[in-house]
Design a protein around this motif. Structure first.
Motif, PDB file in Angstrom:
ATOM      1  N   ASP A  30       0.829  -1.211   0.000  1.00 60.75           N
ATOM      2  CA  ASP A  30       0.000   0.000   0.000  1.00 60.75           C
ATOM      3  C   ASP A  30       0.862   1.260   0.000  1.00 60.75           C
ATOM      4  OD1 ASP A  30      -2.262  -1.576   0.014  1.00 60.75           O
ATOM      5  OD2 ASP A  30      -2.675  -1.300   2.162  1.00 60.75           O
ATOM      6  N   LYS A  33       2.564   1.753  -3.408  1.00 54.51           N
ATOM      7  CA  LYS A  33       1.610   2.236  -4.419  1.00 54.51           C
ATOM      8  C   LYS A  33       1.355   3.734  -4.247  1.00 54.51           C
ATOM      9  CE  LYS A  33      -0.690  -2.195  -5.073  1.00 54.51           C
ATOM     10  NZ  LYS A  33      -1.864  -3.020  -4.758  1.00 54.51           N
ATOM     11  N   ASP A  34       1.250   4.199  -2.996  1.00 56.57           N
ATOM     12  CA  ASP A  34       1.059   5.636  -2.739  1.00 56.57           C
ATOM     13  C   ASP A  34       2.261   6.450  -3.218  1.00 56.57           C
ATOM     14  OD1 ASP A  34      -1.437   5.314  -1.601  1.00 56.57           O
ATOM     15  OD2 ASP A  34      -0.721   5.423   0.480  1.00 56.57           O
ATOM     16  N   LYS A  37       2.273   6.675  -6.969  1.00 61.49           N
ATOM     17  CA  LYS A  37       1.250   7.611  -7.442  1.00 61.49           C
ATOM     18  C   LYS A  37       1.783   9.045  -7.386  1.00 61.49           C
ATOM     19  CE  LYS A  37      -2.832   6.760  -5.880  1.00 61.49           C
ATOM     20  NZ  LYS A  37      -4.025   6.705  -5.005  1.00 61.49           N
ATOM     21  N   GLU A  52       5.537  -0.693 -12.803  1.00 64.03           N
ATOM     22  CA  GLU A  52       5.497  -1.281 -11.466  1.00 64.03           C
ATOM     23  C   GLU A  52       5.058  -2.738 -11.510  1.00 64.03           C
ATOM     24  OE1 GLU A  52       1.560  -0.254  -9.214  1.00 64.03           O
ATOM     25  OE2 GLU A  52       2.243   1.573 -10.252  1.00 64.03           O
ATOM     26  N   ILE A  54       3.964  -4.624  -8.255  1.00 63.11           N
ATOM     27  CA  ILE A  54       3.793  -4.610  -6.803  1.00 63.11           C
ATOM     28  C   ILE A  54       2.966  -5.825  -6.400  1.00 63.11           C
ATOM     29  CG2 ILE A  54       3.025  -3.285  -4.788  1.00 63.11           C
ATOM     30  CD1 ILE A  54       5.222  -1.909  -6.464  1.00 63.11           C
TER      31      ILE A  54
END
Length: 192
Positions: A30, A33-34, A37, A52, A54
C-alpha cells in the motif's frame, strides 16, 4: 537550502538514533503504491516510463511509517532524476527470504528500483552510501542533489533491521534492492 538543511537534520537524527519513531503496522504494498502515485507526475514531466510490479505480501512491517516511506521515495526520486527521457524506471515489491550471515533466513519483502539511466562509475561504487558523496557523472548531469539521500536511506534500512545493496553499469543503469524483514505478529501485538 531548506532541502539541504532538512536532509542534514534527518541524517543527523538517524545517525544518533534520536529520531522519534511512532511504530505502527505497515502494509509495504500500500505504501509503495502511494509513493508511486506521487511520482507519476515527475515521470510524465521527464517523459520517463514508470512501470510497477507490486505484489501483495503476506507479512507486515511494524515500523515508523515516515521512516519506511523515505526509502522508496528517495530511491524512486533518484531513479527518475538520473534517467534520460524516453527510458524506463521499474519498481517491484516481492515477498522474499534473506539470510543474514550464518543466521537462519528471515521472511520479508524486497523492494527493487531499477533504472536505465546514467549508472554509477565502477571506480566510485564503493562510496555510494557515504555522506555527501555524489558520483562524478551525477554532478555532470546537473541533477540537483545533496549527497545525503542514499546515506540517509542506508541508515533508515538498517534501523528497520534490513539491508540495501545495488548493481550498476555506467551509462546502462542502476538497480537498488532493499530487503526488510517482516515483524513477527507476537512483537507488534505486544507493542500495540
Amino acid at each position: 537550502l531548506i532541502s539541504l538543511v532538512n536532509a542534514m537534520l534527518d541524517a543527523s537524527r538517524l545517525e544518533t538514533g534520536s529520531i522519534m519513531q511512532n511504530k505502527e503496522k505497515i502494509n509495504p504494498a500500500d505504501t509503495l503504491k502511494d509513493v508511486l502515485k506521487e511520482h507519476r507526475v515527475l515521470a510524465e514531466q521527464g517523459r520517463i516510463n514508470l512501470t510497477e510490479d507490486i505484489q501483495n505480501v503476506s507479512g507486515v512491517l511494524f515500523a515508523d511509517p515516515k521512516l519506511f516511506r523515505m526509502i522508496p521515495e528517495n530511491l524512486i526520486s533518484n531513479a527518475l532524476k538520473y534517467t534520460p527521457p524516453g527510458n524506463t524506471v521499474t519498481v517491484r515489491l516481492s515477498e522474499t527470504a534473506e539470510v543474514f550471515g550464518s543466521t537462519p533466513s528471515f521472511p520479508g519483502c524486497t523492494i527493487m528500483v531499477q533504472d536505465t539511466g546514467i549508472g554509477i562509475p565502477q571506480a566510485q561504487q564503493h562510496r555510494v552510501f557515504e555522506k555527501m558523496f555524489r558520483a562524478d557523472n551525477a554532478r555532470h548531469a546537473e541533477a540537483v542533489g545533496t549527497g545525503l539521500g542514499l546515506y540517509t536511506i542506508k541508515i533508515a534500512v538498517e534501523t528497520l533491521g534490513g539491508k540495501i545493496w545495488f548493481e550498476s553499469i555506467e551509462n546502462q543503469g542502476t538497480t537498488f534492492y532493499v530487503f526488510l524483514p517482516f515483524t513477527p505478529e507476537s512483537e507488534y501485538k505486544i507493542a500495540s
